[in-house]
Write an enzyme that holds these catalytic residues in place. Structure first.
Site, PDB file in Angstrom:
ATOM      1  N   HIS A   1     -13.165  19.119 -29.124  1.00 45.93           N
ATOM      2  CA  HIS A   1     -12.248  18.364 -29.994  1.00 45.93           C
ATOM      3  C   HIS A   1     -10.804  18.505 -29.502  1.00 45.93           C
ATOM      4  CE1 HIS A   1     -15.383  19.204 -33.334  1.00 45.93           C
ATOM      5  NE2 HIS A   1     -15.421  17.908 -33.101  1.00 45.93           N
TER       6      HIS A   1
ATOM      7  N   LYS B   1     -23.021  16.011 -46.621  1.00 44.90           N
ATOM      8  CA  LYS B   1     -23.177  16.997 -45.554  1.00 44.90           C
ATOM      9  C   LYS B   1     -22.889  18.385 -46.086  1.00 44.90           C
ATOM     10  CE  LYS B   1     -22.275  14.723 -41.142  1.00 44.90           C
ATOM     11  NZ  LYS B   1     -21.309  14.589 -40.046  1.00 44.90           N
TER      12      LYS B   1
HETATM   13  O1  PNS Z   1     -17.634  14.545 -36.521  1.00 43.66           O
HETATM   14  P1  PNS Z   1     -18.632  13.604 -37.144  1.00 43.66           P
HETATM   15  O2  PNS Z   1     -19.440  14.325 -38.194  1.00 43.66           O
HETATM   16  O3  PNS Z   1     -19.474  12.903 -36.120  1.00 43.66           O
HETATM   17  O4  PNS Z   1     -17.751  12.471 -37.909  1.00 43.66           O
HETATM   18  C1  PNS Z   1     -18.390  11.429 -38.619  1.00 43.66           C
HETATM   19  C2  PNS Z   1     -17.370  10.636 -39.465  1.00 43.66           C
HETATM   20  C3  PNS Z   1     -16.648  11.536 -40.422  1.00 43.66           C
HETATM   21  C4  PNS Z   1     -16.395   9.940 -38.563  1.00 43.66           C
HETATM   22  C5  PNS Z   1     -18.205   9.560 -40.236  1.00 43.66           C
HETATM   23  O5  PNS Z   1     -19.244  10.182 -40.929  1.00 43.66           O
HETATM   24  C6  PNS Z   1     -17.359   8.751 -41.218  1.00 43.66           C
HETATM   25  O6  PNS Z   1     -16.633   7.882 -40.834  1.00 43.66           O
HETATM   26  N1  PNS Z   1     -17.460   9.079 -42.539  1.00 43.66           N
HETATM   27  C7  PNS Z   1     -16.734   8.413 -43.601  1.00 43.66           C
HETATM   28  C8  PNS Z   1     -17.655   7.526 -44.442  1.00 43.66           C
HETATM   29  C9  PNS Z   1     -17.842   6.156 -43.810  1.00 43.66           C
HETATM   30  O7  PNS Z   1     -16.913   5.424 -43.558  1.00 43.66           O
HETATM   31  N2  PNS Z   1     -19.101   5.789 -43.547  1.00 43.66           N
HETATM   32  C10 PNS Z   1     -19.478   4.541 -42.947  1.00 43.66           C
HETATM   33  C11 PNS Z   1     -19.558   4.657 -41.420  1.00 43.66           C
HETATM   34  S1  PNS Z   1     -20.127   3.133 -40.678  1.00 43.66           S
END
Ligand code: PNS
Length: 169
Positions: free
Chosen positions: A22, A46
């Site tokens: 990261h 989660k």
């Molecule tokens: O580090 P990660 O866990 O891969 O991040 C995933 C994240 C937080 C970017 C994704 O889960 C997200 O955007 N969550 C917010 C909810 C949302 O918008 N969901 C629809 C995605 S198409």
């Protein structure tokens, strides 16, 4: 590009916890945008090891450590839809790190869906550098829980907090 057209990038993720992978993406992303917002996601579904506040603090600790190299980065917590948050902070683009082929399907779907929600905000990918290709927060936690050595995957401070969580000396 004129001063009026500042590009704001949003780098979203769970960061549970932040890894060297990261940090590499943050350092590189901060060079290609004018302002970088790191969006730390609260996701009720989660089960996180670190609380939202802890994850934010760990990221900020690392930004502080690297402050000579990055000046345009801030950390913001969010819940709900990523694209709604991106609109709220006036992000022009979403930045994601990409590791192996296995990331692709998930990222492909997410990017496609997000583009349907707001087609004016582009998602761009930074390929993880070779050294960080295999680092994932999930495996870092598992290795640490089983008392393995994660010192080359996460910064010292994160390693210490992880060992604390798992009661490892
Ligand atoms: O580090 P990660 O866990 O891969 O991040 C995933 C994240 C937080 C970017 C994704 O889960 C997200 O955007 N969550 C917010 C909810 C949302 O918008 N969901 C629809 C995605 S198409």
């Amino acid at each position: 590009m004129g001063l009026m057209n500042k590009i704001t990038g949003l780098y979203p993720g769970s960061f549970d916890p932040i890894t060297n992978g990261h940090i590499d993406i943050i350092l590189r992303a901060s060079k290609v945008v004018d302002i970088l917002i790191i969006g730390v996601a609260e996701n009720e579904k989660k089960k996180h090891l670190f609380s939202l506040k802890e994850r934010k603090n760990l990221i900020e600790g690392q930004l502080n450590k690297n402050k000579s190299r990055i000046k345009n980065v801030k950390v913001v917590m969010f819940d709900g839809l990523l694209m709604s948050f991106a609109e709220k902070v006036n992000a022009n683009l979403i930045i994601r790190g990409l590791r192996a082929v296995s990331d692709f399907d998930y990222e492909f779907q997410m990017t496609g869906m997000n583009a349907r929600l707001n087609s004016t905000i582009e998602t761009v990918f930074l390929m993880a550098s070779e050294r960080h290709q295999f680092i994932s927060s999930r495996f870092v936690k598992e290795i640490c829980m089983l008392d393995g050595d994660v010192s080359s995957f996460v910064p010292e401070e994160v390693h210490a907090k992880l060992s604390n969580k798992f009661n490892i000396k």
